[in-house]
Design a protein around this motif. Structure first.
Motif, PDB file in Angstrom:
ATOM      1  N   ASN A   1       0.823  -1.209   0.000  1.00 56.55           N
ATOM      2  CA  ASN A   1       0.000   0.000   0.000  1.00 56.55           C
ATOM      3  C   ASN A   1       0.857   1.260   0.000  1.00 56.55           C
ATOM      4  OD1 ASN A   1      -2.342  -1.501   0.019  1.00 56.55           O
ATOM      5  ND2 ASN A   1      -2.652  -1.365   2.222  1.00 56.55           N
ATOM      6  N   PHE A   2       1.948   1.214   0.763  1.00 56.10           N
ATOM      7  CA  PHE A   2       2.825   2.381   0.812  1.00 56.10           C
ATOM      8  C   PHE A   2       3.390   2.699  -0.570  1.00 56.10           C
ATOM      9  CE2 PHE A   2       7.236   3.774   0.761  1.00 56.10           C
ATOM     10  CZ  PHE A   2       7.115   5.032   1.339  1.00 56.10           C
ATOM     11  N   PHE A   3       3.921   1.690  -1.253  1.00 54.16           N
ATOM     12  CA  PHE A   3       4.532   1.936  -2.557  1.00 54.16           C
ATOM     13  C   PHE A   3       3.492   2.309  -3.607  1.00 54.16           C
ATOM     14  CE2 PHE A   3       7.948  -0.778  -0.695  1.00 54.16           C
ATOM     15  CZ  PHE A   3       8.949   0.182  -0.740  1.00 54.16           C
ATOM     16  N   THR A   4       2.289   1.753  -3.482  1.00 49.90           N
ATOM     17  CA  THR A   4       1.213   2.096  -4.417  1.00 49.90           C
ATOM     18  C   THR A   4       0.761   3.535  -4.203  1.00 49.90           C
ATOM     19  OG1 THR A   4       0.450  -0.210  -4.421  1.00 49.90           O
ATOM     20  CG2 THR A   4      -1.083   1.458  -5.233  1.00 49.90           C
ATOM     21  N   GLU A   5       0.494   3.897  -2.968  1.00 51.13           N
ATOM     22  CA  GLU A   5      -0.011   5.238  -2.643  1.00 51.13           C
ATOM     23  C   GLU A   5       1.007   6.335  -2.954  1.00 51.13           C
ATOM     24  OE1 GLU A   5      -1.046   4.851   1.433  1.00 51.13           O
ATOM     25  OE2 GLU A   5      -2.762   3.525   1.037  1.00 51.13           O
ATOM     26  N   ASN A   6       2.289   6.005  -2.850  1.00 52.92           N
ATOM     27  CA  ASN A   6       3.325   6.999  -3.110  1.00 52.92           C
ATOM     28  C   ASN A   6       3.877   6.929  -4.536  1.00 52.92           C
ATOM     29  OD1 ASN A   6       4.169   8.461  -0.387  1.00 52.92           O
ATOM     30  ND2 ASN A   6       3.676   6.340   0.123  1.00 52.92           N
ATOM     31  N   ASN A   7       3.202   6.152  -5.392  1.00 56.27           N
ATOM     32  CA  ASN A   7       3.557   6.056  -6.807  1.00 56.27           C
ATOM     33  C   ASN A   7       5.026   5.673  -7.004  1.00 56.27           C
ATOM     34  OD1 ASN A   7       2.893   6.183  -9.566  1.00 56.27           O
ATOM     35  ND2 ASN A   7       3.671   8.288  -9.730  1.00 56.27           N
ATOM     36  N   LEU A   8       5.491   4.694  -6.233  1.00 54.89           N
ATOM     37  CA  LEU A   8       6.889   4.282  -6.297  1.00 54.89           C
ATOM     38  C   LEU A   8       7.080   2.911  -6.946  1.00 54.89           C
ATOM     39  CD1 LEU A   8       8.182   5.458  -2.793  1.00 54.89           C
ATOM     40  CD2 LEU A   8       8.753   6.441  -5.024  1.00 54.89           C
ATOM     41  N   LEU A   9       5.990   2.251  -7.340  1.00 46.48           N
ATOM     42  CA  LEU A   9       6.101   0.947  -7.989  1.00 46.48           C
ATOM     43  C   LEU A   9       6.518   1.120  -9.450  1.00 46.48           C
ATOM     44  CD1 LEU A   9       2.921  -0.978  -6.766  1.00 46.48           C
ATOM     45  CD2 LEU A   9       5.285  -1.348  -6.014  1.00 46.48           C
ATOM     46  N   PRO A  10       7.404   0.276  -9.967  1.00 44.49           N
ATOM     47  CA  PRO A  10       7.705   0.289 -11.407  1.00 44.49           C
ATOM     48  C   PRO A  10       6.436   0.022 -12.211  1.00 44.49           C
ATOM     49  CG  PRO A  10       9.299  -1.049 -10.206  1.00 44.49           C
ATOM     50  CD  PRO A  10       8.198  -0.733  -9.237  1.00 44.49           C
ATOM     51  N   ASP A  11       6.411   0.496 -13.438  1.00 39.49           N
ATOM     52  CA  ASP A  11       5.219   0.305 -14.274  1.00 39.49           C
ATOM     53  C   ASP A  11       4.941  -1.170 -14.533  1.00 39.49           C
ATOM     54  OD1 ASP A  11       4.844   3.025 -14.419  1.00 39.49           O
ATOM     55  OD2 ASP A  11       5.921   3.245 -16.320  1.00 39.49           O
ATOM     56  N   THR A  12       5.985  -1.996 -14.545  1.00 39.68           N
ATOM     57  CA  THR A  12       5.814  -3.422 -14.837  1.00 39.68           C
ATOM     58  C   THR A  12       5.864  -4.267 -13.563  1.00 39.68           C
ATOM     59  OG1 THR A  12       8.191  -3.693 -15.230  1.00 39.68           O
ATOM     60  CG2 THR A  12       6.801  -3.192 -17.149  1.00 39.68           C
ATOM     61  N   TYR A  13       5.531  -3.673 -12.424  1.00 37.38           N
ATOM     62  CA  TYR A  13       5.570  -4.426 -11.167  1.00 37.38           C
ATOM     63  C   TYR A  13       4.782  -5.728 -11.293  1.00 37.38           C
ATOM     64  CZ  TYR A  13       4.669  -5.795  -6.347  1.00 37.38           C
ATOM     65  OH  TYR A  13       4.572  -6.516  -5.171  1.00 37.38           O
ATOM     66  N   GLU A  14       5.460  -6.844 -11.055  1.00 33.30           N
ATOM     67  CA  GLU A  14       4.876  -8.189 -11.071  1.00 33.30           C
ATOM     68  C   GLU A  14       4.286  -8.580 -12.424  1.00 33.30           C
ATOM     69  OE1 GLU A  14       4.792 -10.796  -8.372  1.00 33.30           O
ATOM     70  OE2 GLU A  14       6.517  -9.479  -8.468  1.00 33.30           O
ATOM     71  N   THR A  15       4.655  -7.860 -13.490  1.00 31.90           N
ATOM     72  CA  THR A  15       4.170  -8.193 -14.824  1.00 31.90           C
ATOM     73  C   THR A  15       5.362  -8.544 -15.707  1.00 31.90           C
ATOM     74  OG1 THR A  15       2.344  -6.620 -14.582  1.00 31.90           O
ATOM     75  CG2 THR A  15       2.841  -7.392 -16.808  1.00 31.90           C
ATOM     76  N   LEU A  16       5.480  -9.809 -16.056  1.00 28.32           N
ATOM     77  CA  LEU A  16       6.575 -10.257 -16.907  1.00 28.32           C
ATOM     78  C   LEU A  16       6.460  -9.575 -18.267  1.00 28.32           C
ATOM     79  CD1 LEU A  16       8.765 -12.483 -16.314  1.00 28.32           C
ATOM     80  CD2 LEU A  16       7.430 -13.971 -17.790  1.00 28.32           C
TER      81      LEU A  16
END
Length: 296
Positions: free
Chosen positions: A221-236
């Protein structure tokens, strides 16, 4: 740090933990630290991401000259590409009689690339430090930093660097007694194609890193809310992985495992092999636990 590294005494034995951010949900406070945010905003602007491969090192010195990201021949990755912007930090909690070395501009030019893979401790025997103007550490090709607890070093992810214990003359010396040393290594990148390529590399190619999706909802939730996840997070992403295969140095065996199901026989056998290797050295005890968790 001590809890994540399972440090229960003052022994100065080396220990390594990759993907440390997944070991303790309270570590998001480190990524959210205001001074670190100020640095990231200055370096990247507002749109940047956190790369998950945050290492914790205890009493560890990587004294072979290396790049954390290298081309297949050990030279510069994406030379003169201003869009390639990934910064790794070294945050020192404890340190003494230790130095961090960088080859100046080694993310921009291939000067001194011949030292790639060589052991820093052995190089004083061939006048290496004279060649790199060691006596003028900051004005020559070699940058020597002797950190204190609380210091932070930020450097381009592609730079040639190494670390070592040093003697009273500030020269690398393997005979110097290891003093307590605790360092955190978080990495951030400008949100773009190249940063997502490196995320794909650490998450899906390098099975030995043992990086998993964020298991704790507070962390995710922290990384999602702060827009810190890579665009391809968990997507091969085959497009990003293809770039990695064409450009990055890594063991060929990872290609054979890349698109295997997480529970395939090949993957499970590979993890068993890692567990066997890690069992031989307590330095990798935490890595052994991470790989073992995959088999449960």
């Amino acid at each position: 740090f001590n809890k994540s590294m399972n440090l229960k005494n003052d022994k100065n034995e080396p220990r390594i933990l990759t993907d440390a951010i997944n070991s303790n949900s309270n570590l998001v406070n480190l990524i959210n630290e205001k001074n670190l945010e100020t640095l990231n905003l200055k370096l990247f602007g507002k749109n940047y991401v956190f790369l998950q491969n945050t290492d914790f090192h205890s009493n560890e010195n990587a004294h072979q000259w290396h790049r954390d990201l290298s081309t297949k021949d050990g030279k510069i990755l994406e030379k003169n590409n201003k869009e390639f912007k990934i910064i790794k930090y070294a945050i020192y909690l404890k340190v003494k009689n230790s130095a961090f070395f960088l080859v100046k501009n080694s993310h921009k030019k291939n000067n001194n690339s011949e030292i790639f893979g060589k052991d820093l401790y052995n190089m004083k025997k061939n006048n290496f430090f004279d060649i790199l103007n060691y006596s003028k550490a900051r004005s020559g090709d070699l940058i020597r930093i002797i950190p204190d607890p609380g210091d932070l070093i930020g450097f381009d992810y592609r730079m040639l660097h190494s670390a070592s214990n040093i003697n009273s003359d500030r020269i690398p010396d393997e005979k110097v007694l290891q003093q307590p040393k605790k360092v955190m290594w978080p990495t951030f990148g400008k949100r773009n194609f190249y940063t997502d390529c490196i995320y794909q590399y650490v998450r899906f190619i390098r099975k030995d890193f043992g990086i998993q999706s964020y298991k704790n909802s507070k962390t995710l939730n922290f990384f999602t809310e702060n827009n810190l996840l890579p665009d391809t997070y968990e997507t091969l992403s085959k497009k990003h992985l293809k770039w990695c295969q064409n450009n990055l140095m890594y063991a060929k065996e990872f290609d054979e495992l890349l698109y295997e199901n997480i529970n395939s026989e090949k993957i499970l056998n590979y993890r068993k092999k890692l567990i066997e290797i890690y069992s031989k050295n307590d330095k990798y005890s935490l890595q052994k636990i991470k790989q073992s968790n995959y088999l449960k």
